[in-house]
Design an enzyme around this catalytic site. Structure first.
Site, PDB file in Angstrom:
ATOM      1  CB  CYS A  26       0.965   1.257   4.618  1.00 56.46           C
ATOM      2  SG  CYS A  26      -0.528   0.461   5.078  1.00 56.46           S
TER       3      CYS A  26
ATOM      4  CG  HIS B 101      -4.066  -1.286   4.509  1.00 60.71           C
ATOM      5  ND1 HIS B 101      -3.955  -0.384   3.535  1.00 60.71           N
ATOM      6  CD2 HIS B 101      -4.694  -2.264   4.017  1.00 60.71           C
ATOM      7  CE1 HIS B 101      -4.137  -0.858   2.410  1.00 60.71           C
ATOM      8  NE2 HIS B 101      -4.695  -2.148   2.708  1.00 60.71           N
TER       9      HIS B 101
ATOM     10  CB  SER C 241      -7.283   3.548  -6.880  1.00 57.75           C
ATOM     11  OG  SER C 241      -6.715   4.409  -6.519  1.00 57.75           O
TER      12      SER C 241
ATOM     13  CD  GLN D 282      -8.132  12.354  -3.859  1.00 54.81           C
ATOM     14  OE1 GLN D 282      -7.704  13.306  -4.644  1.00 54.81           O
ATOM     15  NE2 GLN D 282      -8.918  11.451  -4.411  1.00 54.81           N
TER      16      GLN D 282
ATOM     17  N   GLY E 267     -14.740   5.024  -7.143  1.00 57.27           N
ATOM     18  CA  GLY E 267     -13.327   5.438  -7.862  1.00 57.27           C
ATOM     19  C   GLY E 267     -12.359   5.520  -6.875  1.00 57.27           C
TER      20      GLY E 267
ATOM     21  CG  HIS F  97      -6.892   8.092   1.066  1.00 61.57           C
ATOM     22  ND1 HIS F  97      -7.444   6.694   0.670  1.00 61.57           N
ATOM     23  CD2 HIS F  97      -6.911   8.595  -0.157  1.00 61.57           C
ATOM     24  CE1 HIS F  97      -7.479   6.648  -0.424  1.00 61.57           C
ATOM     25  NE2 HIS F  97      -7.298   7.743  -1.081  1.00 61.57           N
TER      26      HIS F  97
ATOM     27  CB  CYS G  96      -0.835  -0.004   1.219  1.00 62.41           C
ATOM     28  SG  CYS G  96      -1.784   1.671   1.535  1.00 62.41           S
TER      29      CYS G  96
ATOM     30  CG  HIS H  10      -4.074   3.432   4.161  1.00 60.57           C
ATOM     31  ND1 HIS H  10      -3.165   2.655   4.817  1.00 60.57           N
ATOM     32  CD2 HIS H  10      -4.407   4.617   4.923  1.00 60.57           C
ATOM     33  CE1 HIS H  10      -2.861   3.107   5.707  1.00 60.57           C
ATOM     34  NE2 HIS H  10      -3.435   4.381   5.840  1.00 60.57           N
TER      35      HIS H  10
ATOM     36  CG  ASN I  88     -13.758  10.009  -4.350  1.00 59.29           C
ATOM     37  OD1 ASN I  88     -14.886  10.819  -4.072  1.00 59.29           O
ATOM     38  ND2 ASN I  88     -12.913  10.585  -5.235  1.00 59.29           N
TER      39      ASN I  88
HETATM   40  O1  LIG Z   1      -7.436  11.118  -7.269  1.00 54.55           O
HETATM   41  P1  LIG Z   1      -8.117   9.673  -7.289  1.00 54.55           P
HETATM   42  O2  LIG Z   1      -8.342   9.352  -6.089  1.00 54.55           O
HETATM   43  O3  LIG Z   1      -7.130   8.617  -8.002  1.00 54.55           O
HETATM   44  O4  LIG Z   1      -9.264   9.704  -8.295  1.00 54.55           O
HETATM   45  C1  LIG Z   1     -10.524   9.646  -7.993  1.00 54.55           C
HETATM   46  O5  LIG Z   1     -11.025  11.031  -7.499  1.00 54.55           O
HETATM   47  C2  LIG Z   1     -10.937  12.086  -8.220  1.00 54.55           C
HETATM   48  C3  LIG Z   1     -11.614  13.327  -7.593  1.00 54.55           C
HETATM   49  O6  LIG Z   1     -12.990  13.193  -7.222  1.00 54.55           O
HETATM   50  C4  LIG Z   1     -11.631  11.749  -9.715  1.00 54.55           C
HETATM   51  O7  LIG Z   1     -11.412  12.546 -10.590  1.00 54.55           O
HETATM   52  C5  LIG Z   1     -11.088  10.559 -10.226  1.00 54.55           C
HETATM   53  O8  LIG Z   1     -11.888   9.972 -11.339  1.00 54.55           O
HETATM   54  C6  LIG Z   1     -11.340   9.191  -9.287  1.00 54.55           C
HETATM   55  O9  LIG Z   1     -10.974   8.153  -9.441  1.00 54.55           O
END
Ligand SMILES: O=P(O)(O)O[C@H]1O[C@H](CO)[C@@H](O)[C@H](O)[C@H]1O
Ligand SMILES: O=P(O)(O)O[C@H]1O[C@H](CO)[C@@H](O)[C@H](O)[C@H]1O
Lengths: 342, 342
Positions: free
Chosen positions: B55, B115, B163, B170, B161, B168, B52, B166, B155
């Site tokens: 981590c 994690h 990926s 943004q 979306g 987190h 990861c 863990h 997210n």
């Molecule tokens: O930056 P990440 O987490 O990989 O990306 C994710 O969040 C972003 C912000 O909402 C989007 O634009 C991406 O399509 C999504 O896959």
């Protein structure tokens, strides 16, 4: 410091049709993907599926039997989101809680009796019959007194919430003009008032000069990736002539529309060698009595796939809370789509 | 004809925060589903995953090594959609092709070194540390001259979306104020000018009277399903006191915020007995110098699931082209969420 470059640097692009911006991050197309992948649908379907509620002669959930139709077939959606019988009424509390009852009619349009086809597999002449039915439905539904807007659309592919692969689309006709077309009404009316020309006609002229975002064109229709496209391979299909709705298209224009749909959807299927999912829909003038001189008929295609047959673009966090965002530029997408044709 | 009934008949509801409508089709909650189902993620993750990139002590794609952090950890996104170094510039052709370069900073916030946790699994005291970091980042990023808006979001879940499981979130901070908060600025400013009270404070008062859409409340925060909610189990979390941003919350209010996040996300996980996916984000006043007196801090939760752990709501055709649409009513959703707590 390097010069600002649309192909390299993060930027915002203005969408004059929706009066909105999209954030474009070209450099980000390179980031690795470890996230969710979609199942790729195997496409070996029979011509007729006895369990399909859209195939000719089969019985639907409500007990009705489909006729043995041989080209297109339209019926009222058995589970429509809107109903013609909804009683009038409203619920209001202060200025902040407001609801209004909404009447409408939801229909399903089968494009073909063949369970195994999609639009790009069909003959242009058969797609033309779909165009004719769209026109007829738009005109007939538009005449109903409580209908002020007719939305024709298709959800294609499981990833777009389509629960039956039989080739079909929908129509949601209703009293209110939904937000999307309402905004397009506003921007187009303002542009028309100021310039005595349709916004999309002037836009199309610019695009035909630049060529960078054109995907396909015939004598009467052009398919392009809008300068402000949101989805990775989003396109717009529009007539060269400024018409407000399907009812104004001439015979040869309807032929050209069918041809352009065939070409564009064929191109889509070749991007990742998979039956390309999308939501598509026709925007045309609302059917109320307002002045719609500025309206220019067009069809939007919103396909979700980004990197491969199984990796789509997620419109999530930032997009839901802030602005739409894309990685690959519209110019790169258009080049890729156009390349398939040549 | 029966009387119009919000719980039975199709209707539109007004969203005064976004100045938008949502189409509600209560009767449609009963329709059968034969469409795409999502994979349900198995949730047996190790406390530490050597592969990861979030981590502690692991090395990220760009070669940087994460410290051995013990609570939260923030760093600049290695694949940020925005960059601080973007050169200024614009591209314009006529009135219809317009692009502007956009500067910004994208960060990633790890909520915990563990994690295997998600917010609802964490102690309130640890969620409180996340709140503190959100506040700090909002204030610090907001001080940068070219930053006018700071969007904090999460997210959660592959279907949104995300990926990496863990825990987190943004932050995308940038020069432009995105459309969502820009609209909320406009509606809140207009309401404040007219009433000398915040739109959300008056709204909250109505909701506390009606109770029908309240999910959870403590002394300082309330979680509710907005009257105009779009997603099946959408909620809004807001402080009882009219504050513009995180920096104005008092100690006890930040404790209450952390408590409400814990309770709400715990409730979510029990709806379908699965780690509940969502996109969530905090809307607060832009960090430019405009007058933001009307702004009322709040957090949106947009979860996609509709019927089960594997069946989500698709925002496709009609929703992309027309208006957002929902089936189950906000009152039914709130009742279901509230029921889990009692
Ligand atoms: O930056 P990440 O987490 O990989 O990306 C994710 O969040 C972003 C912000 O909402 C989007 O634009 C991406 O399509 C999504 O896959
Ligand atoms: O009526 P359908 O095709 O089953 O439903 C599909 O299209 C509708 C209109 O875009 C959406 O509201 C639904 O979420 C989607 O699953």
């Amino acid at each position: 410091m390097p010069d600002f470059d649309l192909a390299e640097h993060p930027h915002r692009r203005y969408n004059p049709l929706l009066d909105e911006w999209v954030l474009v991050s070209p450099h980000r197309a390179k980031r690795p993907w470890q996230g969710q992948e979609e199942d790729v649908q195997k496409d070996a379907r029979p011509e007729y599926d006895p369990t399909c509620y859209l195939c000719p002669t089969n019985t639907r959930a409500n007990g009705e039997k489909n006729p043995d139709y041989t080209s297109t077939y339209v019926f009222e959606n058995d589970f429509g989101a809107l109903q013609a019988t909804t009683p009038e009424g409203a619920y209001t509390k202060g200025k902040l809680l407001r609801a209004e009852s909404e009447r409408g009619i939801c229909k399903v349009i089968c494009f073909s009796p063949r369970h195994d086809l999609t639009l790009p597999d069909m003959e242009v002449a058969d797609i033309r019959k779909v165009v004719d039915l769209w026109e007829l439905e738009y005109l007939e539904l538009g005449k109903i007194d409580f209908i002020n807007h007719v939305q024709i659309f298709e959800n294609k592919g499981a990833v777009m919430g389509c629960s039956n692969p039989h080739p079909h689309g929908q129509i949601w006709a209703q009293s209110a003009v939904p937000a999307g077309p309402a905004r397009e009404s506003k921007t187009q009316a303002a542009y028309y008032a100021a310039n005595k020309r349709s916004l999309l006609q002037d836009y199309l002229e610019l695009e035909l000069e630049e060529q960078a975002r054109i995907v396909y064109s015939n004598e009467h229709f052009v398919a392009l990736v809008p300068f402000w496209a949101v989805w990775p391979f989003e396109t717009m299909l529009l007539p060269r002539r400024h018409v407000q709705h399907l009812g104004q298209l001439r015979t040869e224009e309807k032929d050209a529309f069918a041809d352009a749909i065939k070409k564009l959807t064929m191109v889509y299927d070749k991007v990742f060698n998979v039956s390309f999912p999308y939501s598509a829909g026709i925007h045309q003038q609302p059917t109320n009595n307002d002045d719609h001189s500025g309206w220019h008929l067009h069809m939007h295609f919103y396909p979700p796939l980004l990197r491969s047959a199984s990796v789509k673009k997620f419109m999530v966090g930032y997009e839901m809370l802030g602005d739409p965002q894309r990685d690959i530029t519209p110019e790169t997408s258009a080049e890729r789509l156009r390349g398939i044709l040549s």
